[in-house]
Design an enzyme around this catalytic site. Structure first.
Site, PDB file in Angstrom:
ATOM      1  N   PRO A 174       0.816  -1.225   0.000  1.00 41.27           N
ATOM      2  CA  PRO A 174       0.000   0.000   0.000  1.00 41.27           C
ATOM      3  C   PRO A 174       0.847   1.271   0.000  1.00 41.27           C
ATOM      4  O   PRO A 174       1.659   1.484   0.904  1.00 41.27           O
ATOM      5  CB  PRO A 174      -0.789  -0.112   1.309  1.00 41.27           C
ATOM      6  CG  PRO A 174       0.101  -0.932   2.207  1.00 41.27           C
ATOM      7  CD  PRO A 174       0.799  -1.909   1.299  1.00 41.27           C
ATOM      8  N   ASP A 181      -2.085   2.909   2.479  1.00 43.01           N
ATOM      9  CA  ASP A 181      -1.466   3.021   3.795  1.00 43.01           C
ATOM     10  C   ASP A 181      -1.860   4.384   4.360  1.00 43.01           C
ATOM     11  O   ASP A 181      -1.463   5.414   3.822  1.00 43.01           O
ATOM     12  CB  ASP A 181       0.054   2.908   3.639  1.00 43.01           C
ATOM     13  CG  ASP A 181       0.767   2.763   4.964  1.00 43.01           C
ATOM     14  OD1 ASP A 181       0.086   2.690   6.000  1.00 43.01           O
ATOM     15  OD2 ASP A 181       2.009   2.726   4.960  1.00 43.01           O
ATOM     16  N   TRP A 211       4.440  -0.107   9.918  1.00 40.70           N
ATOM     17  CA  TRP A 211       4.888  -1.255   9.124  1.00 40.70           C
ATOM     18  C   TRP A 211       4.161  -2.532   9.542  1.00 40.70           C
ATOM     19  O   TRP A 211       4.013  -3.445   8.722  1.00 40.70           O
ATOM     20  CB  TRP A 211       6.402  -1.425   9.241  1.00 40.70           C
ATOM     21  CG  TRP A 211       7.136  -0.313   8.569  1.00 40.70           C
ATOM     22  CD1 TRP A 211       7.806   0.710   9.166  1.00 40.70           C
ATOM     23  CD2 TRP A 211       7.261  -0.090   7.161  1.00 40.70           C
ATOM     24  NE1 TRP A 211       8.341   1.559   8.222  1.00 40.70           N
ATOM     25  CE2 TRP A 211       8.026   1.088   6.988  1.00 40.70           C
ATOM     26  CE3 TRP A 211       6.807  -0.765   6.031  1.00 40.70           C
ATOM     27  CZ2 TRP A 211       8.346   1.597   5.738  1.00 40.70           C
ATOM     28  CZ3 TRP A 211       7.116  -0.260   4.781  1.00 40.70           C
ATOM     29  CH2 TRP A 211       7.876   0.908   4.636  1.00 40.70           C
ATOM     30  N   GLN A 222      12.620  -1.812   0.744  1.00 41.02           N
ATOM     31  CA  GLN A 222      11.556  -2.508   1.453  1.00 41.02           C
ATOM     32  C   GLN A 222      12.000  -3.862   1.991  1.00 41.02           C
ATOM     33  O   GLN A 222      11.217  -4.553   2.644  1.00 41.02           O
ATOM     34  CB  GLN A 222      10.326  -2.665   0.551  1.00 41.02           C
ATOM     35  CG  GLN A 222       9.679  -1.358   0.172  1.00 41.02           C
ATOM     36  CD  GLN A 222       9.253  -0.545   1.378  1.00 41.02           C
ATOM     37  OE1 GLN A 222       8.651  -1.057   2.309  1.00 41.02           O
ATOM     38  NE2 GLN A 222       9.602   0.738   1.384  1.00 41.02           N
ATOM     39  N   TRP A 253       8.426  -3.192   4.081  1.00 41.73           N
ATOM     40  CA  TRP A 253       7.247  -4.036   3.863  1.00 41.73           C
ATOM     41  C   TRP A 253       7.606  -5.508   3.687  1.00 41.73           C
ATOM     42  O   TRP A 253       6.921  -6.385   4.212  1.00 41.73           O
ATOM     43  CB  TRP A 253       6.467  -3.505   2.659  1.00 41.73           C
ATOM     44  CG  TRP A 253       5.145  -4.163   2.459  1.00 41.73           C
ATOM     45  CD1 TRP A 253       4.126  -4.253   3.351  1.00 41.73           C
ATOM     46  CD2 TRP A 253       4.685  -4.822   1.276  1.00 41.73           C
ATOM     47  NE1 TRP A 253       3.050  -4.915   2.797  1.00 41.73           N
ATOM     48  CE2 TRP A 253       3.381  -5.271   1.518  1.00 41.73           C
ATOM     49  CE3 TRP A 253       5.259  -5.049   0.022  1.00 41.73           C
ATOM     50  CZ2 TRP A 253       2.636  -5.961   0.565  1.00 41.73           C
ATOM     51  CZ3 TRP A 253       4.510  -5.728  -0.935  1.00 41.73           C
ATOM     52  CH2 TRP A 253       3.215  -6.177  -0.664  1.00 41.73           C
ATOM     53  N   LYS A 262      20.644  11.782  -6.670  1.00 41.46           N
ATOM     54  CA  LYS A 262      19.303  11.518  -6.162  1.00 41.46           C
ATOM     55  C   LYS A 262      18.379  12.668  -6.526  1.00 41.46           C
ATOM     56  O   LYS A 262      18.745  13.836  -6.424  1.00 41.46           O
ATOM     57  CB  LYS A 262      19.343  11.341  -4.648  1.00 41.46           C
ATOM     58  CG  LYS A 262      18.009  10.941  -4.044  1.00 41.46           C
ATOM     59  CD  LYS A 262      18.135  10.702  -2.545  1.00 41.46           C
ATOM     60  CE  LYS A 262      16.795  10.285  -1.958  1.00 41.46           C
ATOM     61  NZ  LYS A 262      16.900  10.025  -0.498  1.00 41.46           N
ATOM     62  N   LYS A 297      13.672  18.083  -4.846  1.00 42.72           N
ATOM     63  CA  LYS A 297      13.160  19.395  -5.252  1.00 42.72           C
ATOM     64  C   LYS A 297      14.243  20.461  -5.122  1.00 42.72           C
ATOM     65  O   LYS A 297      14.325  21.377  -5.943  1.00 42.72           O
ATOM     66  CB  LYS A 297      11.950  19.765  -4.392  1.00 42.72           C
ATOM     67  CG  LYS A 297      10.714  18.900  -4.666  1.00 42.72           C
ATOM     68  CD  LYS A 297       9.552  19.325  -3.792  1.00 42.72           C
ATOM     69  CE  LYS A 297       8.320  18.455  -4.060  1.00 42.72           C
ATOM     70  NZ  LYS A 297       7.196  18.817  -3.174  1.00 42.72           N
TER      71      LYS A 297
END
Length: 1004
Positions: free
Chosen positions: A40, A79, A518, A554, A558, A591, A594
């Protein structure tokens, strides 16, 4: 290619009108299940390019498996809880502390959180649709729903019944800005490189004892100066060798590990004594700061303690120990009976016990604390120290390690089960299994479950004043104990529910914590269906998952929570296959952020190139776990080199199919070859997708489409002009198969092509995956023959280019080196080769020797080191060798003898360079065992034919510029150069036929 935007909109409208996604599920009802779980995302922020990456990889394999005949349920999810939502709401309200939230009201704050959860839901839905990700969003699970929370409570109750849920007072990673602890897997998500102060402090010995005397100084090292006011003890290793040393820089002797003397004190140090660390046990010293007295810690406060974790790898070999701020420190203090003294408040500021520093953020005080040491003569030195330091993965605040009570899941008790279950999982890439994930499991620590926050699943633990704990596993159980029916299980409503303690009948009150988000997401295999309270059989049938996919980080998010919860509940793996996705950076490897201005907005890519181009780039640019240097140019290349090429083939077929069949010349070797290539590609793509390798599978399709365009269609143009039924049928059926192969990769263009070439079903996504076709099997012999023919053509064209003779200029002869089975294949396809090379005839020879003569030269790189100054004699001797004899010997695997300075030497194939010099009047191109020679001699007849071809070429260009359709007949009048006109007259039927000229006149 037609505009990508128009194509996508047309296909999306068709899918909606025909309800294609739902129909694809209906058609597979009752079939074997293939289980996909959606990790999610959160909809409180805008989706970005990384979300496109994960969603298209979550799409490709379920589409593939559905076409293979499996029933693939695709339930979406959101989520909804946790710090990301809370932080966004705090910023909106101008809050900076937990006190602000509580003054505002938890109920009001959580209501704001609930409102904000789906701020960007419409944008997520639109992007999901636009990129062709088929997932059920109408029936998506939401972690904030009461039904979901009840299932989470049930799981925690099961774990508590096994004795796996407990409260412990230990050092935890803690975010002072958010006022909550983090789990170890959350910490792993937030490391950043920062510069701290590395401090060497001097702690005077308080009394004579063992090998040290009062006034000697213990040298300790730390990179967290803010913990020095809480110094409780100094740790040494009992078996390390320590020294009492004197240096001109300091007045008093100092104590440190012998192995670190030069690194810490430099040269010219006088060692006064050596002794094991055990000799320092119990030595009393003066702390770096006097804010907290020794007796506050107990009898062993401000003494030297023995600890096995101390090393001489860095620092001084004496470890500053602050019981409340380090796990090793905490355990050491527990062993020696030291009291935990924590003078840091929950907001990360010192309390009143730290005098003038009270109220200051601990890290903000570092420099002033160091200056305080320097002023009092307690500092050896301080210097910048760059290291990776854990930050809060949600708000970016540097974490502190902090002793406090927290609730834990005892995952370490099941470490062996966690490791064993992982052995049943296939990881992609494979090295993650025993690397990043396997190491994580092997070094597993208990799961810090509780969070001192507001917007989350409440921890279902109630406790009375006697300390009796009751874990609630359902809303019905809570209602039975309290008489309260809970409509909203969130805080503060659940906090108000009390009941008599089952053991002592005193009032039990809920503990204030919520749980790690989590755990929420890792509970989705059962909580998404409100199991076990309902749909238990359905949930059981959907585990373990056949496929899960998320970003590489993850493995500690997750993927771990799914795995841990499954093992804790059932001692079984949660999933069978995991695809890990790498990081997307900008073209320079930076990376995206903004602040750097290098963030790519997915809508801009979709508007410019379309969803299929975006998907194709992500699937085929490289293996997804290797990460991407995102490049708009590379996406454009994919359009140019693949999608446009594919579309042009489809448009070519559509153009001639519209003209109708004019006859049938029967199936040719070229037809059989492209069908064989298609059959082989079906097998290869199937194997690659079965192995979760979309990259290699996509590249196989690329090669097939290139063969289809640049060989089959190009070689068959005349047949299409003539309306040959076999050619049209072959191309149509090949495109239909390509559309089915591409359906999981590029769902829009695949559907558009299928609609045009077949269309018997409402969508290509309702078709079965292509399999073996008995009528058109994989013909390896024909493919080998065609490969040899294409290689001969490539070499022949290279020979023409070298001789600067255009392909439109006919030549008398091409001579090909070939024998055995390869020659048989070339002879079968001789007409293809002859036409491509534009020669009157082909001739075959067995050896390249027949195409010229060899010239032999010494390989100076190989022979130079061997012969040195004698190389001139070697070169002369090699020049005198018989080229035919040398060639024959080397071909037979024999060496060649050479006499140099009266000594015999043997030379092998690596010592000699053989260059084939072509026969007079021939152009030659050779590569390995293959060679093609062209007779370059031109007579008048050949020249005239070449000129006639030039005329046709010019007319075809004129037709195109004038906008004529390929089938339009024209009246043609030629004028100009007499030689060109003469050539056109000599080949009038050819010129008329090629240009579709019903009338051909000459002006001149």
């Amino acid at each position: 290619m037609i505009l990508a935007e128009a194509l996508v909109e047309r296909v999306l409208a068709r899918w909606r009108e025909r309800d294609v996604f739902a129909e694809s599920l209906r058609r597979r009802e009752g079939a074997e299940r293939w289980v996909f779980w959606e990790g999610p995302p959160t909809a409180h922020g805008r989706p970005g390019v990384p979300h496109v990456l994960s969603r298209v990889f979550k799409d490709i394999f379920p589409r593939f498996k559905t076409m293979q005949g499996f029933y693939v349920e695709r339930k979406g999810g959101w989520d909804c809880h946790g710090l990301p939502v809370e932080i966004a709401v705090e910023r909106e309200l101008g809050f900076t502390t937990k006190a602000d939230v509580e003054a505002y009201g938890i109920a009001e704050f959580n209501a704001k959180c609930r409102e904000s959860v789906f701020t960007f839901l419409e944008e997520w839905d639109a992007l999901t649709q636009r990129i062709g990700f088929w997932v059920d969003l109408e029936g998506a699970y939401r972690t904030l729903d009461a039904s979901y929370i009840e299932s989470v409570w049930w799981a925690l109750k099961q774990m508590a019944d096994q004795g796996l849920l407990y409260e412990g007072n230990r050092v935890v990673p803690y975010c002072p800005r958010d006022g909550t602890a983090l789990s170890s897997h959350e910490v792993a998500l937030g490391y950043q490189d920062i510069v701290d102060l590395s401090v060497y402090a001097r702690l005077p010995v308080a009394e004579d004892g063992g090998p040290v005397q009062r006034g000697d100084e213990l040298l300790v090292w730390t990179t967290t100066p803010w913990t020095l006011p809480s110094n409780a003890a100094v740790a040494v290793h009992p078996e390390l060798t320590y020294v009492r040393a004197k240096t001109g820089v300091l007045d008093a002797p100092v104590i440190l590990a012998e192995a670190l003397v030069e690194r810490v004190l430099g040269e010219g140090v006088q060692v006064l004594d050596r002794f094991p660390g055990a000799a320092l046990d119990g030595v009393r010293y003066e702390p770096p700061f006097a804010f907290i007295a020794a007796d506050a810690y107990g009898e062993r406060g401000h003494t030297v303690l023995l600890a096995d974790f101390v090393t001489a790898q860095d620092g001084t070999g004496l470890v500053h120990t602050a019981i409340a701020f380090g796990e090793d420190d905490f355990q050491l203090g527990r062993r020696y009976g030291l009291a935990v003294v924590n003078p840091v408040r929950g907001d990360g500021t010192f309390d009143e016990r730290i005098g003038k520093y009270a109220g200051r953020g601990v890290r903000d005080a570092n420099e002033d604390l160091v200056e305080d040491l320097r002023r009092r003569g307690r500092l050896l030195r301080a210097e910048p120290f760059e290291h990776a330091y854990p930050h809060c993965w949600r708000c970016g605040t540097p974490l502190i390690y902090y002793a406090k009570p927290s609730w834990y899941l005892a995952t370490t008790r099941l470490r062996d089960d966690l490791v064993a279950a992982n052995e049943q999982v296939q990881w992609h890439p494979e090295h993650i299994k025993h690397g990043r994930f396997g190491d994580w499991l092997a070094n597993n620590v208990d799961w810090a479950l509780s969070r001192e926050r507001y917007w989350g699943t409440p921890l279902p633990v109630w406790r009375c004043d006697e300390g009796h704990v009751t874990v609630i596993g359902s809303f019905a159980e809570l209602e039975e104990r309290s008489g309260v029916r809970l409509e909203d299980p969130h805080r503060p409503f659940v906090d108000e529910v009390k009941f008599p303690c089952p053991q002592c009948r005193r009032t039990a009150t809920r503990v204030p914590e919520v749980i790690d988000v989590w755990f929420d997401s890792g509970a989705m295999p059962f909580a998404e269906y409100h199991a076990p309270f309902e749909n238990e059989e359905h949930a059981r049938a959907r585990r373990p998952a056949d496929f899960v996919c998320e970003a590489l980080d993850q493995t500690r998010g997750w993927f771990y929570s799914l795995h841990a919860i499954s093992v804790l509940l059932r001692r079984e793996p949660a999933y069978r296959h995991v695809v890990c996705l790498g990081l997307i950076t900008d073209a320079e490897g930076q990376k995206m952020s903004k602040s750097k201005g290098n963030v790519v907005v997915p809508w801009e890519v979709l508007d410019r190139f379309g969803a299929d181009a975006f998907r194709w780039y992500l699937f085929t640019a490289k293996q997804p776990w290797d990460g991407y240097r995102f490049s708009l140019e590379a996406i454009g290349e994919g359009v140019r080199l693949f999608l446009r090429q594919l579309w042009n083939v489809y448009a070519f077929w559509a153009r001639y199919a519209a003209l109708g069949e004019q006859g049938d010349g029967g199936e040719t070797d070229l037809d059989r070859w492209i069908r064989s290539r298609t059959a082989a590609t079906v097998t290869q793509v199937t194997e690659r997708l079965e192995a979760y390798d979309a990259t290699s599978g996509g590249r196989e399709i690329t090669e097939l489409v290139d063969d289809l365009s640049n060989w089959y269609v190009r070689r068959s143009r005349r047949r299409f002009w003539e309306g040959d039924a076999s050619a049209l049928r072959t191309l149509r059926e090949t495109l239909a198969t390509v559309a089915r192969l591409l359906a999981p990769f590029t769902p829009f263009v695949a559907d558009e092509i299928y609609e045009g070439v077949d269309g018997r079903l409402d969508s290509v996504h309702l078709c079965d995956w292509p399999g073996e076709d008995p009528a058109h099997p994989h013909d390896r012999d024909l493919e080998a023959a065609m490969a040899a023919a294409r290689e001969a053509v490539r070499l022949g064209h290279a020979a023409r280019a070298q001789a600067r003779i255009k392909v439109r200029q006919p030549l008398h002869e091409a001579v090909l080196v070939s024998r055995g089975v390869e020659r048989e294949g070339l002879e079968r396809l001789a007409e293809v080769v002859r036409e491509e090379l534009n020669v009157r005839r082909l001739r075959f020879v067995d050896e390249a020797d027949e195409l010229g003569s060899y010239e032999i030269k010494p390989n100076f790189r190989a022979l130079g080191p061997r012969f040195g100054r004698a190389m001139p004699q070697v070169a002369a001797a090699v020049a005198a060798l018989d080229p035919a004899h040398v060639t024959s010997a080397l071909r037979a695997g024999r060496s060649v003898g050479l006499l140099v300075d009266g000594h015999d030497h043997e030379l092998g194939p690596q010592d000699l360079l053989l260059a084939l010099r072509p026969l007079e009047g021939y152009g030659l191109e050779r590569e390995g065992s293959h060679a093609v020679a062209l007779d370059l001699a031109l007579d008048d007849d050949l020249r005239r034919e070449g000129l006639a071809r030039e005329v046709v070429h010019a007319v075809q260009n004129a037709r195109k510029e004038a906008g004529f359709a390929v089938e339009d007949r024209i009246a043609l009048t030629l004028g100009g150069d007499p030689e060109l006109l003469a050539a056109a007259r000599a080949h009038e039927p050819y010129v008329s036929g090629e240009t579709l000229a019903v009338e051909l006149g000459f002006d001149g």
